[in-house]
Design a protein around this motif. Structure first.
Motif, PDB file in Angstrom:
ATOM      1  N   VAL A  16       0.843  -1.201   0.000  1.00  0.00           N
ATOM      2  CA  VAL A  16       0.000   0.000   0.000  1.00  0.00           C
ATOM      3  C   VAL A  16       0.879   1.251   0.000  1.00  0.00           C
ATOM      4  O   VAL A  16       0.577   2.233  -0.695  1.00  0.00           O
ATOM      5  CB  VAL A  16      -0.942   0.002   1.225  1.00  0.00           C
ATOM      6  N   GLN A  17       1.985   1.224   0.759  1.00  0.00           N
ATOM      7  CA  GLN A  17       2.870   2.381   0.798  1.00  0.00           C
ATOM      8  C   GLN A  17       3.518   2.637  -0.555  1.00  0.00           C
ATOM      9  O   GLN A  17       3.683   3.797  -0.955  1.00  0.00           O
ATOM     10  CB  GLN A  17       3.943   2.173   1.867  1.00  0.00           C
ATOM     11  N   LEU A  20       0.810   4.328  -2.600  1.00  0.00           N
ATOM     12  CA  LEU A  20       0.548   5.685  -2.111  1.00  0.00           C
ATOM     13  C   LEU A  20       1.677   6.642  -2.477  1.00  0.00           C
ATOM     14  O   LEU A  20       1.425   7.808  -2.822  1.00  0.00           O
ATOM     15  CB  LEU A  20       0.354   5.658  -0.600  1.00  0.00           C
ATOM     16  N   ASP A  21       2.918   6.167  -2.406  1.00  0.00           N
ATOM     17  CA  ASP A  21       4.046   7.031  -2.752  1.00  0.00           C
ATOM     18  C   ASP A  21       3.969   7.474  -4.209  1.00  0.00           C
ATOM     19  O   ASP A  21       4.248   8.635  -4.538  1.00  0.00           O
ATOM     20  CB  ASP A  21       5.364   6.297  -2.490  1.00  0.00           C
ATOM     21  N   ILE A  24       1.089  10.017  -4.531  1.00  0.00           N
ATOM     22  CA  ILE A  24       1.430  11.304  -3.914  1.00  0.00           C
ATOM     23  C   ILE A  24       2.404  12.095  -4.782  1.00  0.00           C
ATOM     24  O   ILE A  24       2.220  13.310  -4.995  1.00  0.00           O
ATOM     25  CB  ILE A  24       2.014  11.075  -2.509  1.00  0.00           C
ATOM     26  N   TYR A 123       1.279  11.018   5.963  1.00  0.00           N
ATOM     27  CA  TYR A 123       0.489   9.787   5.919  1.00  0.00           C
ATOM     28  C   TYR A 123       1.191   8.650   6.659  1.00  0.00           C
ATOM     29  O   TYR A 123       0.537   7.764   7.224  1.00  0.00           O
ATOM     30  CB  TYR A 123       0.135   9.405   4.480  1.00  0.00           C
TER      31      TYR A 123
END
Length: 463
Positions: A16-17, A20-21, A24, A123
């Motif tokens: 997930v990270q 998300l990175d 973003i 986050y």
């Protein structure tokens, strides 16, 4: 293909990270473009894709996407900020030299840089807080026991109990010997046979084996018996006996190893450090070029001899380098015996004491930085004769050469510079040097550079 025994945990959170990175980095550029009132163009798409590639390339090399359970949020945020800074520096410098109008105006670049740092950091902090709340409710926790109630097991237990947000719930010790400590004895649930029995019954999530080194036969027996259970088993090596320098695990074709003396500036960190050195040294050399020219003339016309003094020093891994300095003395000592400068030393040239006291004699070392033999921040290089003398007197002295020597350092801004006329002074300097290596980060380097402006140039011990 054999990937080895020691592997980092790959979790859903890590996946997930990663996603998300990417989101973003791209969305923050879109926001920055919108704030500038510009249309989204092909160069913005290209810049976003390059940034995503660079960020993930350095992050994967430096193992950013691991399970951070039990690890510091500050350390994670430092890694995130460092990798984004390297990514942006590489991208923006390339744009500046190859296509200056590619990401104009400058406000767009600044907005994108700041928005991404804030978003990536925010986050992650929120995620940690959310996981902490869940673990406080008993969700996403692991029940752990420790095999071995000695000093190592107690140290581990205290850490687990103190940091409850890690999601590890300490249930007790299992040991064949009863501890003399009443608290530890009360927390000891039984012997190792009972541990095996309860693990096979499925009531324990994790077992940390913290038996002393001399109990290797008992440890091997325990590991074999626990293979007939569903508990996750971890061996805790007793590495606290050693003076650790950036300890980490590794493997050689599947054989696990643990380094106890290593450098943090490796892989992607080496890239970060080198980019930092090149960018800062070029900017500083441009700014101080009039000062360099003036000092060169002053040295030349106030005393006989060359302008520069190139002294043999030890570089990274103890390899010899030539360190540049403005000559401040009438002698050129560089042999088996080098006498340190003292207050009101008769060997000083007319301007020698001044340029040493103000550290102006060290400005040519920015040339060493560009050449790659030195870094802007690192342990100060000592004369070869002093290295050979103090390596016999100070434990861990040569470990300071696991990184490139620096123009300024953690020891210098903390007051440990100048003459080391007592062994205690040298020991204190080495203590700070090794502390710097253990805790190196881009932010620490920038902090030292900033503090050098106020603390590093003029010092009562500099002469």
């Amino acid at each position: 293909m054999n990937k080895g025994i020691l592997q980092n945990n790959s979790t859903v959170i890590a996946f997930v990270q990663r996603v998300l990175d990417i989101v973003i980095i791209v969305s923050c550029l879109w926001v920055a473009v919108t704030l500038e009132g510009l249309p989204w163009l092909i160069q913005h798409t290209t810049a976003a894709l390059l940034a995503v590639f660079l960020f993930h390339f350095t992050s994967e090399l430096d193992e950013l996407y691991i399970s951070w359970r039990g690890l510091s949020i500050i350390k994670e945020l430092k890694k995130v900020v460092s990798h984004w800074c390297v990514c942006v520096a590489t991208l923006f410098l390339s744009v500046y030299f190859l296509a200056p109008q590619y990401l104009e105006p400058a406000g767009l670049q600044l907005s994108w840089f700041v928005l991404v740092i804030l978003s990536l950091s925010t986050y992650r902090v929120i995620l940690r807080l959310l996981l902490r709340l869940l673990r406080a409710q008993g969700i996403n926790t692991r029940t752990v026991v420790i095999a071995g109630a000695g000093h190592l097991g107690q140290k581990l237990a205290n850490t687990i109990v103190t940091h409850s947000s890690f999601g590890l719930v300490f249930s007790g010790y299992y040991d064949d010997n009863r501890s003399e400590d009443n608290v530890v004895a009360a927390q000891t649930l039984g012997n190792l046979e009972l541990l095996i029995k309860e693990c096979k019954e499925g009531g324990i999530d994790r077992v940390y084996i913290a038996l002393p080194p001399h109990a290797y036969e008992r440890r091997n027996w325990l590991v074999k018996e626990l293979s007939d259970s569903t508990a996750s088993v971890y061996i805790v090596p007793d590495i606290y006996t050693y003076q650790l320098l950036h300890a980490r695990s590794d493997s050689i074709v599947g054989i696990p190893t643990i380094s106890i003396y290593d450098s943090p500036i490796d892989g992607s960190n080496a890239i970060i450090k080198r980019v930092e050195d090149i960018v800062l040294s070029m900017l500083i050399l441009i700014l101080i070029s009039p000062v360099l020219f003036g000092l060169a003339l002053a040295v030349k016309f106030t005393s006989k001899g060359p302008i520069f003094f190139k002294q043999n020093r030890y570089g990274v891994d103890g390899k010899p380098i030539k360190v540049w300095k403005f000559r401040s003395m009438n002698v050129m000592e560089d042999g088996a015996k080098v006498t340190q400068a003292t207050k009101n030393d008769r060997r000083f040239t007319p301007i020698g004491q001044f340029i040493r006291k103000t550290s102006l004699d060290e400005l040519p070392q920015f040339i060493n930085v560009l050449q790659g033999s030195m870094s802007i921040v690192g342990p100060r290089p000592h004369a070869v004769a002093h290295n050979e003398e103090y390596r016999k007197l100070v434990d861990g002295y040569m470990l300071r050469h696991k990184v490139k020597p620096g123009i300024t350092g953690w020891a210098q801004i903390n007051g440990w510079r100048g003459e080391t006329d007592t062994l205690d002074k040298m020991e204190k300097r080495i203590e700070f040097d090794l502390d710097y290596i253990r805790n190196w980060s881009l932010l620490l380097d920038l902090k030292i550079v900033f503090l050098t402006i106020f603390k590093g140039f003029v010092n009562k011990n500099a002469y």
